[in-house]
Design a protein around this motif. Structure first.
Motif, PDB file in Angstrom:
ATOM      1  N   PRO A   1      -3.086 -10.089 -10.601  1.00 43.91           N
ATOM      2  CA  PRO A   1      -4.443 -10.666 -10.655  1.00 43.91           C
ATOM      3  C   PRO A   1      -4.541 -12.026  -9.966  1.00 43.91           C
ATOM      4  CG  PRO A   1      -3.779  -9.826 -12.799  1.00 43.91           C
ATOM      5  CD  PRO A   1      -2.560  -9.798 -11.944  1.00 43.91           C
TER       6      PRO A   1
ATOM      7  N   LYS B   1      -7.425 -12.864  -7.241  1.00 43.21           N
ATOM      8  CA  LYS B   1      -8.325 -14.015  -7.421  1.00 43.21           C
ATOM      9  C   LYS B   1      -8.128 -15.038  -6.304  1.00 43.21           C
ATOM     10  CE  LYS B   1      -8.526 -13.614 -12.469  1.00 43.21           C
ATOM     11  NZ  LYS B   1      -8.144 -14.261 -13.765  1.00 43.21           N
TER      12      LYS B   1
ATOM     13  N   ASN C   1      -7.846 -19.814 -12.493  1.00 43.21           N
ATOM     14  CA  ASN C   1      -8.888 -18.996 -11.880  1.00 43.21           C
ATOM     15  C   ASN C   1      -9.376 -19.561 -10.548  1.00 43.21           C
ATOM     16  OD1 ASN C   1      -8.896 -17.138 -13.978  1.00 43.21           O
ATOM     17  ND2 ASN C   1     -10.431 -18.280 -15.148  1.00 43.21           N
TER      18      ASN C   1
END
Length: 293
Positions: free
Chosen positions: A67, A71, A221
């Motif tokens: 991930p 991202k 993030n």
């Protein structure tokens, strides 16, 4: 045509040999990284790999299952599209303003901007400013500080100054104000230099990772793809969870080294593919208007 002398032929030969050596120094590392990332880890025997030892995409499959990489790709693409667009708008308008000799204080503004090319406040004051503006831990910390580029501003200013004055005079006689004059007359004519500065900023935004390390280390993030690559290259346990899950499922295992190579290819390949097509705009934007009769 004059026949070249022996010394001229020797120079040409030495020049070609030197260029071939430089080309090899630049190309061979990329060829090694690509070949290693596509090789079957069980068939690698060490040393340099210039041809994939068995074709395997396990490292790339493993990379895109992470991930953080997905991202990171989104963040890098978003900042590469958003940052140059804002920079182009702000910097081109500022460059146009600096060409207006009738503007009060314009000479001081020119010297002020040039001064910032030679002297900076340093990292700590810049960090404090970002903190005061509440930009830490936000996506805009990638965009707003890069909204003004003095180097690009000077390029645009110089290009506008080399344009025929008749364009502006004709537009003013037709009743155009400053906004109409800039956006409908000046801006379209400046496309070559605008393409060049956009290329500069796009490459800078895509390759940037220091700003992530300084401002957004606590915001996973917002990690850019380059910062993910940086962390991967400095970690011996990268993607450990995915590697363990592959072992439990008896799948082919991509080694940490091949995974690092795959992430490097994913990071470098987009800009390496786009840059050659934009290079002509770069050369045209910098050279047009540089030679005058």
């Amino acid at each position: 045509m004059k026949r070249k002398t022996a010394s001229g032929l020797a120079f040409d030969l030495a020049n070609h040999v030197l260029m071939v050596i430089v080309l090899g120094i630049m190309v061979l590392p990329f060829l090694y990284i690509i070949s290693y990332s596509l090789s079957d880890p069980s068939r690698l025997e060490g040393g340099f790999v210039f041809v994939p030892a068995g074709l395997s995409f396990d490292a790339y499959k493993l990379a895109f299952q992470d991930p953080a990489i997905v991202k990171g790709i989104f963040i890098s693409v978003a900042r590469t599209l958003t940052g140059p667009a804002l920079m182009l708008l702000v910097t081109s308008m500022a460059g146009y303003v600096l060409t207006r000799n009738e503007l009060v204080g314009v000479r001081f503004l020119r010297k002020f901007f040039v001064f910032t090319l030679y002297f900076s406040s340093g990292l700590i004051p810049l960090y404090l400013v970002m903190n005061y503006l509440n930009l830490l831990g936000t996506f805009m910390v990638y965009i707003l500080p890069a909204a003004v580029s003095v180097f690009n501003m000077i390029l645009i200013k110089t290009y506008i100054e080399g344009m025929p004055k008749g364009l502006e005079e004709a537009a003013v006689m037709d009743g155009a104000n400053e906004f109409v004059l800039f956006f409908r007359v000046i801006f379209p004519v400046c496309l070559p230099v605008l393409a060049a500065v956009t290329l500069f900023e796009s490459v800078n935004q895509w390759n940037a990772f220091i700003d992530t390390q300084i401002y957004n280390t606590m915001s996973p993030n917002l990690f850019s793809l380059q910062y993910v690559l940086y962390n991967t290259l400095n970690s011996t346990t990268s993607n450990l969870e995915l590697l363990k899950s592959q072992v439990s499922n008896h799948q082919n295992i991509a080694t940490p080294q091949s995974l690092k190579m795959a992430i490097t290819v994913i990071t470098v390949l987009p800009i390496a593919c786009v840059y050659p097509f934009l290079q002509r705009f770069f050369m045209k934007g910098l050279l047009i208007g540089s030679i005058k009769g």
